[in-house]
Design a protein around this motif. Structure first.
Motif, PDB file in Angstrom:
ATOM      1  N   PRO A 117       0.681  -1.120  -0.089  1.00 10.76           N
ATOM      2  CA  PRO A 117      -0.039  -0.151   0.067  1.00 10.76           C
ATOM      3  C   PRO A 117       0.857   1.368  -0.120  1.00 10.76           C
ATOM      4  N   PHE A 118       0.321   2.492  -0.779  1.00  7.77           N
ATOM      5  CA  PHE A 118       0.983   3.624  -0.793  1.00  7.77           C
ATOM      6  C   PHE A 118       0.866   4.550   0.564  1.00  7.77           C
ATOM      7  N   ALA A 119       1.947   4.924   0.831  1.00  2.48           N
ATOM      8  CA  ALA A 119       1.849   6.008   2.100  1.00  2.48           C
ATOM      9  C   ALA A 119       2.837   7.107   1.952  1.00  2.48           C
ATOM     10  N   GLN A 120       2.258   8.206   2.548  1.00  4.48           N
ATOM     11  CA  GLN A 120       2.761   9.632   2.606  1.00  4.48           C
ATOM     12  C   GLN A 120       3.135  10.045   3.979  1.00  4.48           C
ATOM     13  N   ILE A 121       4.422  10.515   4.288  1.00 12.80           N
ATOM     14  CA  ILE A 121       4.799  10.963   5.375  1.00 12.80           C
ATOM     15  C   ILE A 121       5.041  12.481   5.271  1.00 12.80           C
ATOM     16  N   GLU A 122       4.994  13.191   6.334  1.00 13.96           N
ATOM     17  CA  GLU A 122       5.436  14.627   6.380  1.00 13.96           C
ATOM     18  C   GLU A 122       6.039  15.197   7.610  1.00 13.96           C
ATOM     19  N   GLY A 133      12.341  22.405  11.830  1.00  7.06           N
ATOM     20  CA  GLY A 133      12.752  23.876  12.031  1.00  7.06           C
ATOM     21  C   GLY A 133      11.639  24.532  11.335  1.00  7.06           C
ATOM     22  N   LEU A 134      12.037  25.226  10.331  1.00 10.99           N
ATOM     23  CA  LEU A 134      11.441  26.085   9.489  1.00 10.99           C
ATOM     24  C   LEU A 134      10.847  25.446   8.038  1.00 10.99           C
ATOM     25  N   SER A 135      11.730  24.137   7.957  1.00 12.25           N
ATOM     26  CA  SER A 135      11.592  23.336   6.608  1.00 12.25           C
ATOM     27  C   SER A 135      10.454  22.363   6.713  1.00 12.25           C
ATOM     28  N   LYS A 136      10.093  21.850   5.512  1.00 16.16           N
ATOM     29  CA  LYS A 136       9.089  20.602   5.643  1.00 16.16           C
ATOM     30  C   LYS A 136       9.744  19.587   4.463  1.00 16.16           C
ATOM     31  N   ILE A 137       9.697  18.372   4.902  1.00 19.14           N
ATOM     32  CA  ILE A 137       9.979  17.103   4.259  1.00 19.14           C
ATOM     33  C   ILE A 137       8.592  16.268   3.888  1.00 19.14           C
ATOM     34  N   SER A 138       8.796  15.897   2.698  1.00 23.04           N
ATOM     35  CA  SER A 138       7.402  14.743   2.748  1.00 23.04           C
ATOM     36  C   SER A 138       8.226  13.522   1.798  1.00 23.04           C
ATOM     37  N   ILE A 139       7.702  12.336   2.047  1.00 22.07           N
ATOM     38  CA  ILE A 139       7.967  11.430   1.234  1.00 22.07           C
ATOM     39  C   ILE A 139       6.958  10.514   0.936  1.00 22.07           C
ATOM     40  N   GLU A 140       6.842   9.981  -0.422  1.00 19.74           N
ATOM     41  CA  GLU A 140       5.808   9.162  -0.819  1.00 19.74           C
ATOM     42  C   GLU A 140       6.403   7.835  -1.297  1.00 19.74           C
ATOM     43  N   TYR A 141       5.862   6.894  -0.540  1.00 22.67           N
ATOM     44  CA  TYR A 141       6.523   5.664  -0.805  1.00 22.67           C
ATOM     45  C   TYR A 141       5.440   4.182  -0.822  1.00 22.67           C
ATOM     46  N   SER A 142       5.765   3.101  -1.158  1.00 26.02           N
ATOM     47  CA  SER A 142       4.707   1.895  -0.847  1.00 26.02           C
ATOM     48  C   SER A 142       5.488   0.966  -0.087  1.00 26.02           C
ATOM     49  N   ARG A 143       4.717   0.178   0.808  1.00 26.05           N
ATOM     50  CA  ARG A 143       5.119  -0.451   1.594  1.00 26.05           C
ATOM     51  C   ARG A 143       4.943  -1.918   1.596  1.00 26.05           C
ATOM     52  N   PRO A 144       6.103  -2.620   0.758  1.00 25.12           N
ATOM     53  CA  PRO A 144       5.707  -4.047   0.766  1.00 25.12           C
ATOM     54  C   PRO A 144       5.942  -4.858   2.225  1.00 25.12           C
ATOM     55  N   ALA A 145       5.687  -5.973   2.193  1.00 23.39           N
ATOM     56  CA  ALA A 145       5.645  -6.854   3.612  1.00 23.39           C
ATOM     57  C   ALA A 145       6.546  -8.106   3.285  1.00 23.39           C
ATOM     58  N   VAL A 146       7.052  -8.303   4.178  1.00 22.69           N
ATOM     59  CA  VAL A 146       8.110  -9.464   4.384  1.00 22.69           C
ATOM     60  C   VAL A 146       7.259 -10.910   3.850  1.00 22.69           C
ATOM     61  N   VAL A 183      13.748   1.495  -2.958  1.00 20.18           N
ATOM     62  CA  VAL A 183      13.410   1.608  -1.569  1.00 20.18           C
ATOM     63  C   VAL A 183      11.832   1.659  -1.106  1.00 20.18           C
ATOM     64  N   GLY A 184      11.269   0.702  -1.803  1.00 19.94           N
ATOM     65  CA  GLY A 184       9.928   0.392  -1.631  1.00 19.94           C
ATOM     66  C   GLY A 184       9.403  -0.585  -2.659  1.00 19.94           C
ATOM     67  N   ALA A 185       8.123  -0.256  -2.986  1.00 23.44           N
ATOM     68  CA  ALA A 185       7.650  -1.187  -4.175  1.00 23.44           C
ATOM     69  C   ALA A 185       6.863  -0.031  -4.995  1.00 23.44           C
ATOM     70  N   ASN A 186       6.515  -0.501  -6.104  1.00 22.08           N
ATOM     71  CA  ASN A 186       5.496   0.146  -7.073  1.00 22.08           C
ATOM     72  C   ASN A 186       6.493   1.624  -7.550  1.00 22.08           C
ATOM     73  N   GLU A 187       5.811   2.406  -7.707  1.00 20.43           N
ATOM     74  CA  GLU A 187       6.567   3.509  -8.178  1.00 20.43           C
ATOM     75  C   GLU A 187       7.972   3.934  -7.249  1.00 20.43           C
ATOM     76  N   PHE A 246       7.727  -2.661   5.210  1.00 23.81           N
ATOM     77  CA  PHE A 246       8.879  -1.618   4.987  1.00 23.81           C
ATOM     78  C   PHE A 246       8.341  -0.139   5.419  1.00 23.81           C
ATOM     79  N   LEU A 247       9.271   0.563   6.455  1.00 23.67           N
ATOM     80  CA  LEU A 247       9.026   1.716   7.023  1.00 23.67           C
ATOM     81  C   LEU A 247      10.097   2.556   6.838  1.00 23.67           C
ATOM     82  N   ILE A 248       9.594   3.884   6.398  1.00 23.03           N
ATOM     83  CA  ILE A 248      10.279   4.991   6.353  1.00 23.03           C
ATOM     84  C   ILE A 248       9.842   6.018   7.325  1.00 23.03           C
TER      85      ILE A 248
END
Length: 287
Positions: A30-35, A39-52, A70-74, A148-150
């Motif tokens: 499944p797709f995941a997005q974290i942000e 400080g004053l910056s913003k970091i976001s990551i989009e990835y997919s989470r394969p399982a063992v 570093v994940g699955a799919n895209e 898989f976790l980021i």
């Protein structure tokens, strides 16, 4: 009806039937997005989470010596809205594909400027399009990570770690952010455009919290008191700055002013903090 028109109609019906028969189904990765704010910056990551799912992952499903998305799919995407530094390498703000090249003793992590590849872009991946690569060592974790976790960790105003965790392996990528330069610009802008008591207080408090330029912090806090009048947190932060300047007499005086106000407001926590500081600074003053 001409045969050609009839054929066209039948073809359209067949195509529409195939298209409309497609269903949305749950993805195994499944797709995941974290942000995260740093400080004053913003970091976001989009990835997919394969399982063992009972498989051998690192060195198996994810082979050593070959590119991994570093994940699955895209491909996994990391977006930063300010310039950052990664192990001494400057990474300008923007969006990058994140790739890994795992080995037993050491991994290479690539920040890749071409974000159009699907997956790992194995056939089209061009190392010349890397912003840069870094080398990091894998670590064994004392638990099992099924999906898989980021994750962001070790967050300060000026730095953070990006952890890649799967199965029993963790990769930690250190980042640095020049929040202080951003804050200096913000302080200058706000004092010029919005010179309120709160503006001066927050500027002084920032410098106090960061342990920087206490003389200037004191100027800002005095201005906050001039514009805003007696406020317990103005006096409290001013007392902390004066103590850092070894002016314990002034620090005690400011803490007593804060103490008087918080007693009236029944803010017990601040009563205790001020009393503790007054006692500590009185000892230092008498030495």
């Amino acid at each position: 009806m001409p045969k050609s028109n009839l054929f066209s109609i039948i073809l359209c019906v067949l195509v529409n039937t195939v298209v409309n028969s497609q269903i949305t189904y749950p993805k195994s990765s499944p797709f995941a997005q974290i942000e995260q704010e740093i400080g004053l910056s913003k970091i976001s990551i989009e990835y997919s989470r394969p399982a063992v799912r009972g498989r051998k992952v690192i060195g198996g499903l994810v082979p050593y010596g070959r590119i991994w998305r570093v994940g699955a799919n895209e491909s996994t995407k990391i977006t930063i809205n300010t310039d950052v530094e990664v192990k001494g390498n400057s990474l300008p703000k923007g969006t990058y594909a994140l790739y890994a090249f795992p080995k037993r003793e050491e991994w290479e992590i690539a920040f890749h400027t071409n974000i159009t590849h699907w997956g790992d872009g194995r056939k089209n991946y061009n190392p010349a399009e890397d912003a840069f690569r870094i080398k990091v060592k894998p670590h064994v974790i004392p638990y099992h990570q099924e999906n898989f976790l980021i994750a962001f960790d070790s967050i300060t105003h000026n730095s953070f770690s990006l952890n890649l965790i799967w199965e029993s392996t963790q990769i930690t990528i250190p980042f640095n952010v020049d929040t202080h330069s951003q804050m200096e610009l913000e302080i200058a802008k706000q004092i010029k455009e919005n010179p309120t008591a709160q503006t001066y207080y927050e500027s002084g408090r920032y410098l106090q919290e960061q342990g920087k330029d206490f003389e200037r912090a004191l100027v800002y806090l005095n201005k906050a008191l001039e514009l805003g009048g007696d406020t317990y947190y103005f006096h409290r932060v001013k007392s902390l700055v004066e103590a850092k300047l070894w002016d314990y007499k002034a620090a005690i005086s400011s803490a007593k002013k804060s103490l008087k106000i918080v007693r009236e407001l029944e803010k017990d926590e601040f009563v205790r903090m001020n009393e503790k500081n007054i006692e500590k600074w009185q000892v230092l003053l008498e030495k």
